[in-house]
Design a protein around this motif. Structure first.
Motif, PDB file in Angstrom:
ATOM      1  N   ARG A 139       0.729  -1.176  -0.040  1.00  0.00           N
ATOM      2  CA  ARG A 139      -0.149  -0.055   0.114  1.00  0.00           C
ATOM      3  C   ARG A 139       0.834   1.130  -0.122  1.00  0.00           C
ATOM      4  O   ARG A 139       1.732   1.276   0.799  1.00  0.00           O
ATOM      5  N   LEU A 140       0.629   2.229  -0.765  1.00  0.00           N
ATOM      6  CA  LEU A 140       1.396   3.380  -1.061  1.00  0.00           C
ATOM      7  C   LEU A 140       1.030   4.196   0.313  1.00  0.00           C
ATOM      8  O   LEU A 140       0.144   4.429   0.536  1.00  0.00           O
ATOM      9  N   LEU A 141       2.273   4.615   0.973  1.00  0.00           N
ATOM     10  CA  LEU A 141       2.174   5.382   2.179  1.00  0.00           C
ATOM     11  C   LEU A 141       2.604   6.731   1.766  1.00  0.00           C
ATOM     12  O   LEU A 141       2.131   7.815   2.247  1.00  0.00           O
ATOM     13  N   TYR A 142       3.464   7.046   0.895  1.00  0.00           N
ATOM     14  CA  TYR A 142       4.106   8.402   0.723  1.00  0.00           C
ATOM     15  C   TYR A 142       4.773   8.401  -0.731  1.00  0.00           C
ATOM     16  O   TYR A 142       5.317   7.284  -1.200  1.00  0.00           O
ATOM     17  N   ARG A 143       4.779   9.463  -1.337  1.00  0.00           N
ATOM     18  CA  ARG A 143       5.050   9.712  -2.778  1.00  0.00           C
ATOM     19  C   ARG A 143       5.559  11.256  -2.672  1.00  0.00           C
ATOM     20  O   ARG A 143       4.909  12.076  -2.580  1.00  0.00           O
ATOM     21  N   ASP A 144       6.676  11.478  -3.119  1.00  0.00           N
ATOM     22  CA  ASP A 144       7.477  12.640  -3.279  1.00  0.00           C
ATOM     23  C   ASP A 144       7.987  12.870  -4.682  1.00  0.00           C
ATOM     24  O   ASP A 144       9.013  12.110  -4.941  1.00  0.00           O
ATOM     25  N   ASN A 145       7.616  13.724  -5.410  1.00  0.00           N
ATOM     26  CA  ASN A 145       7.979  13.881  -6.830  1.00  0.00           C
ATOM     27  C   ASN A 145       8.612  15.120  -6.916  1.00  0.00           C
ATOM     28  O   ASN A 145       7.793  16.370  -7.336  1.00  0.00           O
ATOM     29  N   THR A 146      10.041  15.307  -6.635  1.00  0.00           N
ATOM     30  CA  THR A 146      10.652  16.529  -6.719  1.00  0.00           C
ATOM     31  C   THR A 146      11.209  16.629  -8.235  1.00  0.00           C
ATOM     32  O   THR A 146      11.745  15.693  -8.927  1.00  0.00           O
ATOM     33  N   PHE A 147      11.061  17.834  -8.559  1.00  0.00           N
ATOM     34  CA  PHE A 147      11.452  18.241 -10.057  1.00  0.00           C
ATOM     35  C   PHE A 147      12.018  19.756  -9.915  1.00  0.00           C
ATOM     36  O   PHE A 147      11.259  20.641  -9.932  1.00  0.00           O
ATOM     37  N   PHE A 148      13.326  20.025  -9.579  1.00  0.00           N
ATOM     38  CA  PHE A 148      13.943  21.249  -9.583  1.00  0.00           C
ATOM     39  C   PHE A 148      14.568  21.522 -10.993  1.00  0.00           C
ATOM     40  O   PHE A 148      15.354  20.835 -11.414  1.00  0.00           O
ATOM     41  N   LYS A 149      13.915  22.869 -11.569  1.00  0.00           N
ATOM     42  CA  LYS A 149      14.353  23.114 -12.940  1.00  0.00           C
ATOM     43  C   LYS A 149      14.709  24.550 -12.993  1.00  0.00           C
ATOM     44  O   LYS A 149      13.749  25.245 -13.097  1.00  0.00           O
ATOM     45  N   PRO A 150      15.699  24.919 -12.477  1.00  0.00           N
ATOM     46  CA  PRO A 150      15.986  26.720 -12.401  1.00  0.00           C
ATOM     47  C   PRO A 150      15.492  27.361 -13.387  1.00  0.00           C
ATOM     48  O   PRO A 150      15.073  28.686 -13.108  1.00  0.00           O
ATOM     49  N   GLU A 151      15.634  27.009 -14.752  1.00  0.00           N
ATOM     50  CA  GLU A 151      15.304  27.652 -15.661  1.00  0.00           C
ATOM     51  C   GLU A 151      13.952  28.229 -15.761  1.00  0.00           C
ATOM     52  O   GLU A 151      13.396  29.138 -16.057  1.00  0.00           O
ATOM     53  N   LYS A 152      13.161  27.224 -15.221  1.00  0.00           N
ATOM     54  CA  LYS A 152      11.529  27.523 -15.166  1.00  0.00           C
ATOM     55  C   LYS A 152      10.925  27.842 -13.889  1.00  0.00           C
ATOM     56  O   LYS A 152       9.772  28.467 -13.961  1.00  0.00           O
ATOM     57  N   PHE A 153      11.812  27.456 -12.805  1.00  0.00           N
ATOM     58  CA  PHE A 153      11.215  27.673 -11.456  1.00  0.00           C
ATOM     59  C   PHE A 153      11.833  28.542 -10.528  1.00  0.00           C
ATOM     60  O   PHE A 153      13.158  28.516 -10.797  1.00  0.00           O
ATOM     61  N   PRO A 154      11.620  29.687  -9.909  1.00  0.00           N
ATOM     62  CA  PRO A 154      12.258  30.486  -8.966  1.00  0.00           C
ATOM     63  C   PRO A 154      12.734  29.884  -7.708  1.00  0.00           C
ATOM     64  O   PRO A 154      12.102  30.040  -6.696  1.00  0.00           O
ATOM     65  N   MET A 155      13.875  29.100  -8.064  1.00  0.00           N
ATOM     66  CA  MET A 155      14.403  28.564  -6.804  1.00  0.00           C
ATOM     67  C   MET A 155      14.660  28.976  -5.545  1.00  0.00           C
ATOM     68  O   MET A 155      14.724  28.450  -4.430  1.00  0.00           O
ATOM     69  N   GLU A 156      14.910  30.421  -5.505  1.00  0.00           N
ATOM     70  CA  GLU A 156      15.197  31.201  -4.319  1.00  0.00           C
ATOM     71  C   GLU A 156      13.959  31.785  -3.684  1.00  0.00           C
ATOM     72  O   GLU A 156      13.939  32.385  -2.756  1.00  0.00           O
ATOM     73  N   ASP A 157      12.874  31.490  -4.324  1.00  0.00           N
ATOM     74  CA  ASP A 157      11.616  32.137  -3.827  1.00  0.00           C
ATOM     75  C   ASP A 157      10.923  31.381  -2.869  1.00  0.00           C
ATOM     76  O   ASP A 157      11.174  30.322  -2.559  1.00  0.00           O
ATOM     77  N   ILE A 158       9.807  31.976  -2.260  1.00  0.00           N
ATOM     78  CA  ILE A 158       8.927  31.335  -1.085  1.00  0.00           C
ATOM     79  C   ILE A 158       8.429  29.920  -1.932  1.00  0.00           C
ATOM     80  O   ILE A 158       7.998  29.990  -3.036  1.00  0.00           O
ATOM     81  N   GLY A 159       8.250  29.039  -1.135  1.00  0.00           N
ATOM     82  CA  GLY A 159       8.014  27.505  -1.411  1.00  0.00           C
ATOM     83  C   GLY A 159       9.078  26.799  -1.934  1.00  0.00           C
ATOM     84  O   GLY A 159       8.733  25.745  -2.426  1.00  0.00           O
ATOM     85  N   MET A 160      10.080  27.339  -2.432  1.00  0.00           N
ATOM     86  CA  MET A 160      11.341  26.673  -2.845  1.00  0.00           C
ATOM     87  C   MET A 160      12.346  26.775  -1.771  1.00  0.00           C
ATOM     88  O   MET A 160      12.213  26.385  -0.613  1.00  0.00           O
ATOM     89  N   PHE A 161      13.677  27.246  -2.026  1.00  0.00           N
ATOM     90  CA  PHE A 161      14.806  27.290  -1.311  1.00  0.00           C
ATOM     91  C   PHE A 161      14.447  28.641  -0.450  1.00  0.00           C
ATOM     92  O   PHE A 161      15.267  28.640   0.667  1.00  0.00           O
ATOM     93  N   GLU A 162      13.601  29.459  -0.583  1.00  0.00           N
ATOM     94  CA  GLU A 162      13.593  30.758   0.334  1.00  0.00           C
ATOM     95  C   GLU A 162      14.808  31.386   0.546  1.00  0.00           C
ATOM     96  O   GLU A 162      15.004  31.761   1.813  1.00  0.00           O
ATOM     97  N   GLY A 163      15.715  31.666  -0.407  1.00  0.00           N
ATOM     98  CA  GLY A 163      16.991  32.207  -0.115  1.00  0.00           C
ATOM     99  C   GLY A 163      18.029  31.362   0.459  1.00  0.00           C
ATOM    100  O   GLY A 163      19.299  32.098   0.779  1.00  0.00           O
ATOM    101  N   HIS A 164      17.789  30.080   0.854  1.00  0.00           N
ATOM    102  CA  HIS A 164      18.857  29.313   1.366  1.00  0.00           C
ATOM    103  C   HIS A 164      19.572  28.372   0.222  1.00  0.00           C
ATOM    104  O   HIS A 164      19.099  28.478  -0.982  1.00  0.00           O
ATOM    105  N   THR A 165      20.583  27.776   0.487  1.00  0.00           N
ATOM    106  CA  THR A 165      21.337  27.178  -0.499  1.00  0.00           C
ATOM    107  C   THR A 165      21.336  25.684  -0.356  1.00  0.00           C
ATOM    108  O   THR A 165      21.567  24.774  -1.256  1.00  0.00           O
ATOM    109  N   HIS A 166      20.852  24.987   0.759  1.00  0.00           N
ATOM    110  CA  HIS A 166      20.459  23.552   0.863  1.00  0.00           C
ATOM    111  C   HIS A 166      19.480  23.290   1.541  1.00  0.00           C
ATOM    112  O   HIS A 166      18.915  24.084   2.311  1.00  0.00           O
TER     113      HIS A 166
END
Length: 270
Positions: A170-197
C-alpha cells in the motif's frame, strides 16, 4: 566528461540478523562502486560506508542500487564523500534504487550531500517496500544549490527525484521532486527561500509522540534554521530543513535521529 562505463553501475547490499547481531549476508558491486568493511556502532547497528571511486556522476551514467535489510538486522548505510553531479551536454544521468525492509528490521540510509554542478541533469527513482509495521526506516538526503563557492547557484539543468514508499504493497508516501532552475524561481517562497541547501528526512514506523515532534521542532528553531515537521496520513513523519551549508544540516539530522532513537528506546522500557 562522458560516461566511461558501458553497462549500468550496480551496488547490491543485503544485511541480516543472526543471533542478535547484524551481518552482511551479501554484497555485490561494479565499477565505480566499492563497499568498506562494516563495523559496529555502540547501539549495535552495523555501519556500511559506500565509496564511488570516480570523479562523480557523469553524463550518461546509469546506476542500479538495491538494499535489503532482512529480519532482525539493524543497519546504517552512508557514503564516504559528497556526491558530485558533473555538467552534461546531451544525456542525463540516472539512478534507480530499490530498498526492502523486512519485519523486525531497522534501516538508516543516510548518504552525504549531493552537489549538482552547473549544466548537470540528474533523474532518480527510489522505491521502498516495508514488510509490515515493525519495518523501521529512516532516509535522509541533502541537496545543495550547486558549487556555491564558485558562484554556481542553481545553474544546473534539472534535478529529478521520485520517492515511493509502500507498506504491505500500500502506498504510504510519494515525493515527486522536480527542480528546474530555468523554469522555477528556486530562491523564492515555496522553494529554497533564499537558502542554498535542503535536507529531507523521512521516518517510517516509529509511532513518534507529539512531544518528540515538538522537541524536533525546538531543535530546528534553536539552531536558527528554517524547517518543518509533518505527519503523513499514515502517521509517519517527514522533516524538511533549509540551511546554508551541508555540515550544519548533517549535524542537525544526527541530533534529530538520536532523539527519535532515544524515544524508541524509552517506549520499549514502558
Amino acid at each position: 566528461m562522458s560516461n566511461a562505463y558501458k553497462n549500468p553501475s550496480k551496488l547490491y547490499i543485503t544485511t541480516n540478523g543472526r543471533n542478535g547481531k547484524t551481518i552482511m549476508e551479501d554484497v555485490y558491486f561494479t565499477t565505480p562502486f566499492k563497499v568498506t568493511r562494516p563495523f559496529y556502532e555502540e547501539n549495535g547497528a552495523m555501519k556500511i560506508v559506500t565509496i564511488a571511486v570516480s570523479a562523480g556522476i557523469l553524463e550518461g551514467d546509469v546506476q542500479e542500487i538495491s538494499i535489503k535489510a532482512l529480519e532482525g538486522s539493524n543497519t546504517l548505510i552512508t557514503s564516504q564523500s559528497y556526491e558530485k553531479i558533473h555538467k552534461m551536454k546531451e544525456e542525463e544521468a540516472k539512478r534507480n534504487t530499490h530498498i526492502y525492509v523486512s519485519k523486525n528490521a531497522y534501516l538508516k540510509y543516510l548518504p552525504l550531500s549531493t552537489i549538482p554542478f552547473a549544466n548537470s541533469a540528474f533523474s532518480s527513482i527510489t522505491n521502498v517496500e516495508l514488510e509490515n509495521n515493525t519495518s523501521k526506516l529512516i532516509i535522509s538526503e541533502i541537496i545543495s544549490c550547486g558549487r556555491y563557492s564558485r558562484g554556481e547557484i542553481f545553474q544546473y539543468k534539472y534535478y529529478k527525484s521520485l520517492v515511493n514508499i509502500r507498506k504491505m504493497e500500500r502506498l504510504l508516501y510519494r515525493d515527486n521532486t522536480f527542480f528546474k532552475p530555468e523554469k522555477f524561481p528556486m530562491e523564492d517562497i515555496g522553494m529554497f527561500e533564499g537558502h542554498t541547501h535542503l535536507a529531507n528526512i523521512l521516518i517510517f514506523n516509529f509511532d513518534l509522540s507529539e512531544s518528540i515532534i515538538n522537541e524536533i521542532r525546538d531543535i530546528i528553531e534553536k539552531n536558527n534554521l528554517e524547517g518543518g515537521v509533518s505527519y503523513t496520513w499514515s502517521k509517519d513523519v517527514v522533516i524538511r530543513i533549509l540551511g546554508f551549508n551541508s555540515q550544519s544540516l548533517e549535524i542537525i539530522s544526527e541530533k534529530i535521529i538520536k532523539i527519535i532513537e532515544e524515544g524508541k528506546e524509552e517506549k520499549k522500557c514502558i
